[in-house]
Write an enzyme that holds these catalytic residues in place. Structure first.
Site, PDB file in Angstrom:
ATOM      1  N   ASN A  87      87.292 -84.105 -26.995  1.00  0.00           N
ATOM      2  CA  ASN A  87      88.043 -84.255 -25.753  1.00  0.00           C
ATOM      3  C   ASN A  87      87.623 -85.540 -25.024  1.00  0.00           C
ATOM      4  O   ASN A  87      86.819 -86.319 -25.524  1.00  0.00           O
ATOM      5  CB  ASN A  87      87.840 -83.020 -24.881  1.00  0.00           C
ATOM      6  CG  ASN A  87      89.051 -82.671 -24.049  1.00  0.00           C
ATOM      7  OD1 ASN A  87      89.722 -83.566 -23.524  1.00  0.00           O
ATOM      8  ND2 ASN A  87      89.337 -81.385 -23.912  1.00  0.00           N
ATOM      9  N   HIS A 117      64.364 -94.952 -26.161  1.00  0.00           N
ATOM     10  CA  HIS A 117      63.412 -96.003 -25.788  1.00  0.00           C
ATOM     11  C   HIS A 117      62.033 -95.394 -25.607  1.00  0.00           C
ATOM     12  O   HIS A 117      61.905 -94.222 -25.219  1.00  0.00           O
ATOM     13  CB  HIS A 117      63.865 -96.691 -24.500  1.00  0.00           C
ATOM     14  CG  HIS A 117      65.215 -97.312 -24.594  1.00  0.00           C
ATOM     15  ND1 HIS A 117      65.442 -98.531 -25.176  1.00  0.00           N
ATOM     16  CD2 HIS A 117      66.437 -96.850 -24.204  1.00  0.00           C
ATOM     17  CE1 HIS A 117      66.722 -98.821 -25.125  1.00  0.00           C
ATOM     18  NE2 HIS A 117      67.358 -97.807 -24.537  1.00  0.00           N
ATOM     19  N   ALA A 144      81.446 -78.601 -22.787  1.00  0.00           N
ATOM     20  CA  ALA A 144      81.647 -79.742 -21.892  1.00  0.00           C
ATOM     21  C   ALA A 144      80.335 -80.194 -21.257  1.00  0.00           C
ATOM     22  O   ALA A 144      79.526 -79.383 -20.805  1.00  0.00           O
ATOM     23  CB  ALA A 144      82.641 -79.372 -20.798  1.00  0.00           C
ATOM     24  N   ALA A 162      78.091 -75.347 -22.184  1.00  0.00           N
ATOM     25  CA  ALA A 162      78.418 -76.486 -21.328  1.00  0.00           C
ATOM     26  C   ALA A 162      77.194 -76.911 -20.511  1.00  0.00           C
ATOM     27  O   ALA A 162      76.435 -76.084 -20.015  1.00  0.00           O
ATOM     28  CB  ALA A 162      79.561 -76.113 -20.385  1.00  0.00           C
ATOM     29  N   THR A 167      67.316 -80.948 -26.924  1.00  0.00           N
ATOM     30  CA  THR A 167      66.172 -81.804 -27.239  1.00  0.00           C
ATOM     31  C   THR A 167      65.531 -81.463 -28.567  1.00  0.00           C
ATOM     32  O   THR A 167      64.761 -82.260 -29.107  1.00  0.00           O
ATOM     33  CB  THR A 167      65.102 -81.692 -26.140  1.00  0.00           C
ATOM     34  OG1 THR A 167      64.632 -80.341 -26.086  1.00  0.00           O
ATOM     35  CG2 THR A 167      65.663 -82.083 -24.780  1.00  0.00           C
TER      36      THR A 167
END
Length: 205
Positions: A87, A117, A144, A162, A167
């Site tokens: 989407n 980083h 989403a 959503a 991680t």
């Protein structure tokens, strides 16, 4: 630098300086294609399909990305299976490979980042970065606003809620959500009866 040396930097998972002219020149060419893709009109679906085949490393049949679409390398290092849907405002930090399996759905405002980083500021202030591939399985649903970080693997059939920040690896056939994202439950027989809370499935296998 030759192409092999550039690829070794991008895909070797080590630290490197991305702002080298040989790298940024290739990247600019990819971003030119992405710019043109985002200027296509809603009825130009065939044109979009052709453009994505040129932009992506691999893209299967019947894939659809709703513009605007954002990607560091314009999809150059992205591999989609068949029937992948994304989407609005998909953001792919595709400095290295991102794999998305067939029949996976991606909600609006999702970010999949294969680059990062260092935490230590002495390295970060020079713009040093590293890239680690992301792997998303088949038949997944990424809700989403989810954010998926470098090196993450998501198993087949899994739902990411959503707004989740993923991680760590998530196994197959589970519902996972949160910040950081964690497994809430396995997908069960009840999910074959109810598609949402107490809403029953009728007329679909």
């Amino acid at each position: 630098m030759n192409i092999k040396e550039i690829n070794d930097l991008l895909h070797g998972q080590g630290l490197y300086y991305p702002e080298q002219e040989e790298i940024t020149e290739i990247q600019r060419n990819c971003l030119e294609k992405l710019y043109d893709f985002n200027l296509t009109r809603p009825r130009e679906t065939d044109k979009r399909t052709r453009m994505l085949k040129d932009m992506f490393a691999e893209i299967g049949k019947d894939c659809y990305i709703e513009p605007p679409f954002h990607a560091n390398w314009g999809g150059k290092h992205v591999h989609f299976g068949n029937h992948v849907y994304a989407n609005f405002n998909l953001t792919l930090v595709d400095d290295t490979h991102i794999y998305v399996g067939s029949n996976t759905m991606i909600g609006p405002n999702v970010t999949i980042a294969a680059a990062g980083h260092p935490v230590i500021q002495n390295l970060r202030k020079y713009g040093v970065q590293f890239n680690i591939p992301v792997n998303i399985g088949e038949n997944c649903w990424i809700g989403a606003g989810a954010i998926i970080l470098p090196g993450v693997k998501i198993g087949n059939g899994t739902v990411i809620g959503a707004g989740s920040v993923v991680t760590k690896d998530i196994p197959e056939n589970v519902v996972a959500a949160g910040n950081p994202c964690r497994v809430l439950r396995k997908i069960s027989e009840k999910d074959k009866i109810y598609y949402y809370k107490n809403k029953k499935i009728n007329g679909f296998d």
